[in-house]
Write a protein that holds these residues in place. Sequence first.
Motif, PDB file in Angstrom:
ATOM      1  N   SER A 172      42.039  44.051  29.916  1.00 38.06           N
ATOM      2  CA  SER A 172      40.735  43.427  30.528  1.00 38.06           C
ATOM      3  C   SER A 172      39.727  43.736  29.098  1.00 38.06           C
ATOM      4  O   SER A 172      39.984  44.363  28.497  1.00 38.06           O
ATOM      5  CB  SER A 172      40.270  44.177  31.395  1.00 38.06           C
ATOM      6  OG  SER A 172      41.219  43.901  32.811  1.00 38.06           O
ATOM      7  N   SER A 220      36.233  38.313  32.901  1.00 39.87           N
ATOM      8  CA  SER A 220      36.397  39.220  34.294  1.00 39.87           C
ATOM      9  C   SER A 220      37.089  38.344  35.461  1.00 39.87           C
ATOM     10  O   SER A 220      37.492  38.863  36.242  1.00 39.87           O
ATOM     11  CB  SER A 220      35.592  40.051  34.452  1.00 39.87           C
ATOM     12  OG  SER A 220      34.194  39.542  34.931  1.00 39.87           O
ATOM     13  N   GLN A 221      36.756  37.050  35.264  1.00 43.07           N
ATOM     14  CA  GLN A 221      36.832  36.065  36.368  1.00 43.07           C
ATOM     15  C   GLN A 221      38.193  35.556  36.894  1.00 43.07           C
ATOM     16  O   GLN A 221      38.617  35.149  37.954  1.00 43.07           O
ATOM     17  CB  GLN A 221      36.038  35.057  36.247  1.00 43.07           C
ATOM     18  CG  GLN A 221      34.550  35.496  36.362  1.00 43.07           C
ATOM     19  CD  GLN A 221      33.668  34.357  35.808  1.00 43.07           C
ATOM     20  OE1 GLN A 221      32.891  33.457  36.543  1.00 43.07           O
ATOM     21  NE2 GLN A 221      33.769  33.771  34.487  1.00 43.07           N
ATOM     22  N   PHE A 276      41.393  36.928  37.509  1.00 41.94           N
ATOM     23  CA  PHE A 276      41.903  37.214  38.766  1.00 41.94           C
ATOM     24  C   PHE A 276      41.438  36.531  40.064  1.00 41.94           C
ATOM     25  O   PHE A 276      42.361  36.351  41.001  1.00 41.94           O
ATOM     26  CB  PHE A 276      41.816  38.822  39.008  1.00 41.94           C
ATOM     27  CG  PHE A 276      43.002  39.542  38.425  1.00 41.94           C
ATOM     28  CD1 PHE A 276      44.328  38.906  38.377  1.00 41.94           C
ATOM     29  CD2 PHE A 276      43.042  40.701  37.813  1.00 41.94           C
ATOM     30  CE1 PHE A 276      45.404  39.827  37.837  1.00 41.94           C
ATOM     31  CE2 PHE A 276      43.966  41.281  36.945  1.00 41.94           C
ATOM     32  CZ  PHE A 276      45.073  40.967  36.943  1.00 41.94           C
ATOM     33  N   LEU A 309      41.920  42.825  41.213  1.00 38.50           N
ATOM     34  CA  LEU A 309      40.967  43.129  40.321  1.00 38.50           C
ATOM     35  C   LEU A 309      40.918  44.749  40.592  1.00 38.50           C
ATOM     36  O   LEU A 309      40.800  45.755  39.400  1.00 38.50           O
ATOM     37  CB  LEU A 309      39.562  42.713  40.396  1.00 38.50           C
ATOM     38  CG  LEU A 309      38.997  41.616  39.468  1.00 38.50           C
ATOM     39  CD1 LEU A 309      37.749  41.008  39.833  1.00 38.50           C
ATOM     40  CD2 LEU A 309      39.152  41.996  38.054  1.00 38.50           C
ATOM     41  N   HIS A 327      42.798  48.301  38.247  1.00 41.97           N
ATOM     42  CA  HIS A 327      42.028  49.309  37.798  1.00 41.97           C
ATOM     43  C   HIS A 327      42.369  50.811  38.433  1.00 41.97           C
ATOM     44  O   HIS A 327      42.673  51.503  37.716  1.00 41.97           O
ATOM     45  CB  HIS A 327      40.429  49.085  37.911  1.00 41.97           C
ATOM     46  CG  HIS A 327      39.713  50.311  37.493  1.00 41.97           C
ATOM     47  ND1 HIS A 327      39.396  51.268  38.402  1.00 41.97           N
ATOM     48  CD2 HIS A 327      39.140  50.560  36.382  1.00 41.97           C
ATOM     49  CE1 HIS A 327      38.448  52.160  37.678  1.00 41.97           C
ATOM     50  NE2 HIS A 327      38.239  51.747  36.492  1.00 41.97           N
ATOM     51  N   THR A 373      32.588  40.573  39.263  1.00 45.85           N
ATOM     52  CA  THR A 373      34.004  40.864  39.000  1.00 45.85           C
ATOM     53  C   THR A 373      34.237  41.821  38.168  1.00 45.85           C
ATOM     54  O   THR A 373      35.271  42.757  38.103  1.00 45.85           O
ATOM     55  CB  THR A 373      34.598  39.728  38.517  1.00 45.85           C
ATOM     56  OG1 THR A 373      33.984  38.887  37.505  1.00 45.85           O
ATOM     57  CG2 THR A 373      35.031  38.671  39.603  1.00 45.85           C
ATOM     58  N   GLY A 415      36.194  45.292  39.029  1.00 48.88           N
ATOM     59  CA  GLY A 415      37.423  45.655  37.978  1.00 48.88           C
ATOM     60  C   GLY A 415      37.066  46.825  37.378  1.00 48.88           C
ATOM     61  O   GLY A 415      37.962  47.301  36.709  1.00 48.88           O
TER      62      GLY A 415
END
Length: 435
Positions: free
Chosen positions: A191, A199-200, A202, A241, A245, A402, A406
Motif C-alpha cells: 500500500s 488507496s482506492q 480495492f 481494505l 490491514h 479509503t 486501509g
Amino acid sequence: MKTSHRTMGAALTVLTIAALTSCGSGSDAGPSADGTVTLKFLVDNSQATVSTAKALTDAFMRADPTIKIETEIRPGGSEGDNIIKTRLSTGDMSDVFWYNSGSLLQALNPGQTLVDLTGDPALANVQKDFLPVVSQDGKAYGVPAGTAMGGGILYNRKVYDKLGLEVPKTWADFMANNDKIKAAGIAPVISTFKDTWTSQLFVLGDYYNVQAAAPAFAQDYTANKAKFATTPAARAGFDHLAEVHAKGLLQEGFGSATADQGMKLLVEGKGAHYPMLSAQVPPLVATTPAAATDIGFFGIPGADAAKNGATLWEPAGVYIPKTTEKLDAAKKFLAFVASPAAAEAMNKAVQPAGPYRIEGAKLPDDAIQVAKDLQTYVDEGRTAPALEFVSPVKGPSLEQITVAVGSGLTTPEEGAAQYDKDVEKQAKQLGLAGW
C-alpha cells in the motif's frame, strides 16, 4: 471523487508538454489549392496521449495524403474539462477531439454537441462492449483512443513461481496466498498511502464483482436506490481494505510510501501484490526491463470462482463536434483510429497497458505481461467497466476515506457510509432523479 481515468491518468503521467508542432490555424471547409483538407485535432497534454496522437496522425496522413491533421494541445484535469465545454458551447471546437469516455462524456451533452456515429462505418471495428461508454440514449458518439487498462492486483510472478502459488479466483484463495507469502518473509500486500489516490483500488477495482453479484447496482446507485453501505457486494471493497490491514499484510511504512516506491518493491520481489492500475507498468520498462515479464495482473477476486473477472478502465474516445465543416474527412480519420492499422502504429509509439477495443487489433509480440493477462480477460468476456463509466455519481473524498479504512482508523462500515454521504452533493448538482 478523483477516480476518473482522466484523474488517475494525471497521477500516473507526470511528464507533460506545452505544445506540439502545428502548421497554422486555417479552418476553411473546402480543400486547399493543392487539394488537401486540413483537420484540427485537440488532445490533452499528457505524454502518453501526445505520443499516441502523433503516431495516429502520422500513420493516417501516410495512408491518406489528401487529409492533413494539425494537433492542438490543451491542459489536463478540470482546466481541460472546462476548455472542452467552453469550446463546444461557443462553436469553437476543433474538427476532432480526444476526451474521456464514460461519465465525463455525459457531461458534454453529446446528443446536442457531437456527431452521432450510430451505424456509421467509422464504428465498424469497434468492439460492442466498448460502445456503451461513448453512448447516450442508445446513440454512439466516439471511437476508442488507445487501450483499456485494468484495475486490480499487480503481482510478482517470480514470487508466485518460487512459492508454488496459483493466481487466486476467490478472495479466500487470495488471503491463503498472502499467508504463505508472509511466512516466506515477503510483504504480501503493498500500500502507498502517501499518494492517496492509490488507496482506492480495492474499492474501484472490485466493481466487476459488484456487477456480477448485483447487476442493477449502477442503475440503482445512480437513482439513489442502492448504497455502498447497504449492498454487501459493494461494501466488500472497504472490507478488503480493512482486512489486509488488520491481518498485518502490509509492508512497513505503507502510510508514507509513494506509488513509485510501491512499484519498486513489487519489481524487486520485496512485495508480492499491489492493488493498482496496469498503466503503472509501461513507464517502468525502459529503466527496469524485468517489469515487462515479472509483473502480472489479475482481477480482484470475489466470492465465487465461477464468476471471476476483472474491472477495466475503458480508453478515452475521439469525437466529432457538430460544428465541424469537414465531416467526411473527420469520419475518415475516426475510421482509421478504430482500425487494426492504427493499433499497429500505436504499438510502435507507446507500450500498451492493456487490450485494444478494436476488432482485429493485436498486442505486439513483446507486449508486457499485464497487457497479455488483461487481453485474456477480454477474450473470455470476463470484464466490466469501472463504475465511473456506467454511473455519473461520484464524490470527492473517496481517497481520504479509503486511506482511513486501509489504515485501521475507520471501520469499513463507517467508510462505506461516509462515501455514500460524500456523493450526495455532486448527485444533486447534476440534477439526478431520486436525489
